[in-house]
Design a protein around this motif. Sequence first.
Motif: not given
Length: 1016
Positions: A472, A475, A485, A488, A503-504, A507, A524
């Motif tokens: 984090r 990021l 990302w 993560r 989380a994605l 992103a 991603i």
Amino acid sequence: MNQALATLTTYPTFLSYEERLTKSPYNVMEWYNYLSDIDEALEAIHDKIKSESKKAVAVAGRSLTDAEVLSELQSLRKCRILVAERALALLPGSYKLWMMHLTFLRDTVLPVSNQQCNRQPYKIRCSNRNKRYRQAISAFERALVRMNKFPRIWLTYLDFVVESSVECNLSTVRRIWDRCLCALPATQHELIWSGYVKWVVSCVLIDGGDVNLNEMALRVLRRRCQFDPSTREELADMCSPIKTSLSQTNEEKDAINSDEKKIALDQQMKLSAVDLNRPGEAAKIYQDLLNEAEYMSPRGTTRHEMWQRLCELCSAYPTATKDAGVDFERIIRDALNKSDESSNFFNEVRGTLYLHLARYHTHAGLFNKVRSVYAEAISSVNTVRDFSLVFDASVRFEEGLCSALMEQMEPEELESTGAEAESKSGESNDVSGLSDLLPTTEEDSRNKTAELNWTLSRMELLLEKRPLMLNRVLLRQNPHNVGEWLKRGEMLQDTNKSNAIHALEEACKTVKSNLAVNGNPAQIWIQLARYYNDNEQIENAKETYQRGLKYKFNHLDNLATVHASNIDYLLELEEWDEALSAARRGVGSKTKLSHSVRAWITLLDLEEALGTIQTTKASYNQCLDAGMATLQICVNFTDFLWDRKCFEETFTVFERALDLFPQPEKRKHIWDVYLSKFNERYIAPFEASNETVESAKLERLRELYERSVTILPAKLSGEFFLRYAKLEEKHGLMQRALNVYERLCIAAPTSKEKFQAYQLYIIVASRGLGKVKTRPIYEAAIAALEDKEAAQICIQYAGLETDLGELQRARALWVYGAQMADPRRDVDYWKSWHSFEVENGNEETFREMLRVKRGVAAAFSTVNYNAAEMGAGVDEPKTLTDEEAFNMITQREGIKAANTSVGGFVSGTKRKAQEANLDTLERQAAKLREATSGTVGRGAVTADEGEIDLDEDEENSETEVEPTVGSNVENITTREVPAAVFGGLKEDASTGTGYNASENKMGALERLRAAAAANK
């Protein structure tokens, strides 16, 4: 007084001053000179006492003996004071007279010489009861009545009081300093404050434990700060219990050349050694200094250092600083939330500020706030360095808290928790002493076990989440870091799939394609769709791909990656029609993917696998029309049509590909496949059945070959020339094949390739037309090639003529090629000629070969080669030397070798450089040929129409050759060629033996053997 006057009248000098002053008592200079002479008299008496001499001394016009010295010294001192008092009574406003009188009194009380009056100086421990001291004090006080505006008198008075009143009341001395500051104007206070502060500091250093003394010093220093605000930093240092390091090495001290700088440095170190133990006062001063944006420290202290000192004070003494009015938490919050120009500075020390705030709450006993501060810091720092500092401090705090709880627990309670006490040797000062801050009430004691278990669980959870927290931080440092990302998402996928999806999703909303680093933004979207699929959310995965196709990628290839992944996902779901439809929609005329080669490849692969022949052809043609076809796509299209027996359509695609790709390398590949396919279709079946190829197909293939060798550059067309020539050899005319080989020789780009082409041309021509017909090819090769390759062709040409028995032509070729063969480098050429003359020549031709070799060597004497060109390090085969070869020829012919040179031929010495050229060599060869042909006879083999024409013009030469019968040479002097030159070859008139032209053609070796047999 009368006694003092009587003493002065005994000195003539002093008597004269009394007489003059009686007339003018207000003359300042008379009184000044009068006092100066008395001082000189006293000094003379002091010198007399020191010298211990027996002689009398003259003082002020009077001679003093040893017995009178001591008594006169005491009398003159009294007279000196009396005269000064008289002068000051008449002239109380004279600064000079007051300074002389006060200086004399000071020196009387504080003698500067240890040997004065032959005794040790009087230690004035009880100066208040000393008459001299009281007299001096009275004089200073009387002087200040009128001289209170003169700082020098005040400073002299203060120095006298400080040095002579060691045990006097400090309040008395302080009041004198205060009276001085009140009497003098503010512009002169700077002269006073330095001594005032020095006195205060010395008092504090002597007895720093006195609270009243520290309070007095603090008040004095506060007053000084009001006068000079630049000294506030010094006051803060003296009030701070945390001292800064001002120690210097000896080298640094030696580097300070100025005495004033050394004194200032020592004074600064003394001030820093003072500890008034007022951390709140110091913190307040630092706060005021930091609030002044334009403040410049006279000591060179930076704002960063002042921030550090303020944080250290507040975190170490939270109660004192809070009582002083310093709201440290608010200060830190304002610093962390700044958004102006100074925000860059606070961003660099963000982690350090959080650590000080946490330490502030730790020393205040607010442990829950400490945890909140650490959690906030971990979630807000932007650098790995700050994160490491905060995380390590947080772990140390939890460890220290656990240790403190264990210390307060009973052994039975400790065993019930299953925890063991840890070593406290490595604990930081930030967490030491926590046991003293923990509550000790009965109710809290009952909850110690639960608190300890909870603390241990929190510490373990903190250590487990460290990778996720660090991710984090990275990021926050760069929210467009694609790799972080994805990492993560992988870490969250192992624990909670929903968190990985969230989380994605974050992103996808955060990452911008034009700012993305450390990865492809398309990954991603692809990874998010896979997470949805793993979570059995098929529709969400499809929707994710559709959103990804609408995302504004910075590169078209990223969009094509998402499109291809979408197709693969649909194929995994076995939705064949949907996958094919999605591929077709992707390359529509109004989409960005219509310009992506990868999207076209995906569509074409699906069409071949799932579509029909018509739809596949249409897709390939659409790709070609759009100009997005690559060379591999064209080859795949031709393979697809070839497998479906669409031969003419295959050839049409080849034609379109040739127009589509102008690059020579790509065209070469296309022509290679095109001609191979055409040959396989229309020529190979006839070759397999030994039938004649149809003329129309053959002409069409010839046209294709003509186009290929015409369109392609010379460096790429050689392969097609060879294939074209082989085609003509098999199915056409030999003359056509030879014409192709001739074109190949002309088109070859380099001399080495031309040499190989000519060799191939000669082989084919010799096999098809005979060796004689290769003479024009040899001549053309010699003219077209460079010297090195041309010399090799001359060797082969001469070998051909030797095989045909044309020794004269062969020898002329050896002479012609010699101009291109340097004897130092082209050793093989000269070895070959050497062997030729040994086998087929005679003494004269061998000498001519040596003469040509020397001339060529002279011509190449100015050319230099490196070791590689000269063939250094290569073993050469052993051959006969020139002398050995010459002796072998003479023995074989039965001729006795002579030491003298043969008349009519060139001498064995080296030719001149100007003679070593091609024309001279050709003329010498022509004369040699005339001489030998006239002697051998008319029956020699004549040249045919392919003979090389050599220049036969005559010029003046060093030798003269006898013309033979029937020769066209005229108007030259001739002489007979010696018979030894021809050996037994010359016709004998008596016997009629000799060479007969009607006999079969023989070489030189056979003729020599026949002549030797006839002589026997």
